[in-house]
Design an enzyme around this catalytic site. Structure first.
Site, short mmCIF file in Angstrom:
data_model
loop_
_atom_site.label_atom_id
_atom_site.label_comp_id
_atom_site.label_asym_id
_atom_site.label_seq_id
_atom_site.Cartn_x
_atom_site.Cartn_y
_atom_site.Cartn_z
N HIS A 119 45.72 -3.42 -15.20
CA HIS A 119 45.05 -4.72 -14.44
C HIS A 119 45.40 -6.17 -15.30
CE1 HIS A 119 42.16 -1.82 -13.02
NE2 HIS A 119 41.94 -1.38 -14.18
N PRO B 59 31.87 -12.92 -19.78
CA PRO B 59 31.88 -14.61 -20.11
C PRO B 59 31.33 -15.51 -19.57
CG PRO B 59 33.77 -13.91 -18.74
CD PRO B 59 33.38 -12.91 -18.45
N GLU B 60 30.48 -15.61 -19.98
CA GLU B 60 30.00 -17.44 -19.61
C GLU B 60 30.37 -18.55 -20.62
OE1 GLU B 60 24.97 -16.19 -19.90
OE2 GLU B 60 25.90 -13.98 -19.84
N ARG C 205 38.06 -5.72 -12.68
CA ARG C 205 37.44 -6.13 -11.28
C ARG C 205 37.42 -6.86 -10.67
NH1 ARG C 205 31.60 -4.23 -14.98
NH2 ARG C 205 32.74 -3.33 -16.04
#
Length: 276
Positions: A92, A2-3, A111
DNA sequence: CACTCTCCCTGAAAGC
DNA sequence: TGCTTTCAGGGAGAGT
């Protein structure tokens, strides 16, 4: 990854679901992500209404009726899911917001490079998360003049300058590579050697690649929400990123292959012929 | 002060 | 086939 564009489309999707809704309960399924979840998150969130959803750099800002703002950063692998009442938890899933209409907002981040925190709205800009963050690339604040003045004394490669959130905010590895390609600028060029003309091209390219990506997100996802409730991710065709060894897509060069180099431990993709 | 490097973490993909 | 290694990256903080 994600940018800015992915975070922006996530925010727009969240806005559609969240604005005007009451938060009834929040759940944290572990102690935190990159930083611990605030201990008293429930105290600040339960019973409040969502006023608006905004974005600053790569941060999602959920503005609450009590003057606080919930900050979510998706890190590298974070994603937001809109869930129904019967949503079954997945591996997650770390943070859940329950709404009065029985919908749920789920933060899933394998992550765990993301973060969740809460700030007083008045203190947000001066907080450690935002006080050193540079101009928004899509605002009128980002001009060739401004970019030139920020790059003038920098000896680092222009690619690294684009990744520096203190100079411009929201650009990550993919869009840094793509913007430099569109501007015809070598990622290795020293920042202080960027002329006004190049800076001007670069500003245009940055705005173009980001705007196109947001547009792609809006059109490829119905109302910014996938059928499975996922927000913000979409397939974009990149011109250099991930294309090592493939031919450059420009018209005027023949048989030139995209190269990959490492700059400060990060992959950079570029065309050695088009980018100078 | 300016800049580079390392670490956090998991899963996909490559290597053996 | 199956195990091991490598790589991806945002940002903080340590190191040069």
């Amino acid at each position: 990854m994600p940018e800015l564009p992915e975070v922006e489309t996530t925010c727009r999707g969240l806005a559609k679901v969240l604005i005007g809704k009451k938060i009834t309960e929040i759940k944290t399924l572990r102690s935190g992500l990159r930083i611990p979840f605030p201990e008293d998150l429930s105290k600040y969130m339960n019973g409040t209404k969502v006023i608006s959803v905004s974005r600053r750099a790569k941060y999602i800002c959920i503005n609450l009726s009590n003057g606080y703002v919930l900050i979510i950063h998706l890190g590298m692998s974070g994603r937001i899911i809109i869930g129904k009442k019967e949503y079954v938890l997945n591996l997650h899933d770390h943070f859940i917001i329950n709404l009065s209409n029985s919908q749920k907002i789920i933060l899933n981040d394998p992550r765990r490079f993301g973060l969740v925190t809460i700030l007083n709205t008045d203190e947000m800009e001066s907080s450690k998360f935002f006080r050193n963050i540079g101009q928004e690339p899509l605002s009128d604040d980002l001009t060739p003049e401004l970019l030139c003045s920020k790059l003038k004394h920098k000896k680092i490669a222009i690619k690294l300058a684009l990744l520096d959130q203190k100079i411009i905010s929201g650009i990550g590895n993919i869009y840094a590579c793509e913007a430099l390609f569109r501007a015809g600028i070598s990622p290795k060029r020293k920042s202080n050697s960027i002329s006004y003309k190049r800076a001007s091209k670069l500003v245009n390219s940055i705005k173009l690649v980001l705007t196109e990506a947001i547009k792609a997100g809006g059109s490829s996802i119905k109302d910014f929400v996938h059928p499975d409730g996922e927000l913000g991710y979409f397939a974009t065709k990149w011109r250099v990123y991930g294309r090592e060894g493939e031919p450059c897509l420009c018209n005027h060069q023949k048989n030139v292959l995209i190269k990959r180099i490492i700059q400060s431990g990060r992959s950079t993709f570029f065309c050695p012929a088009c980018q100078r």
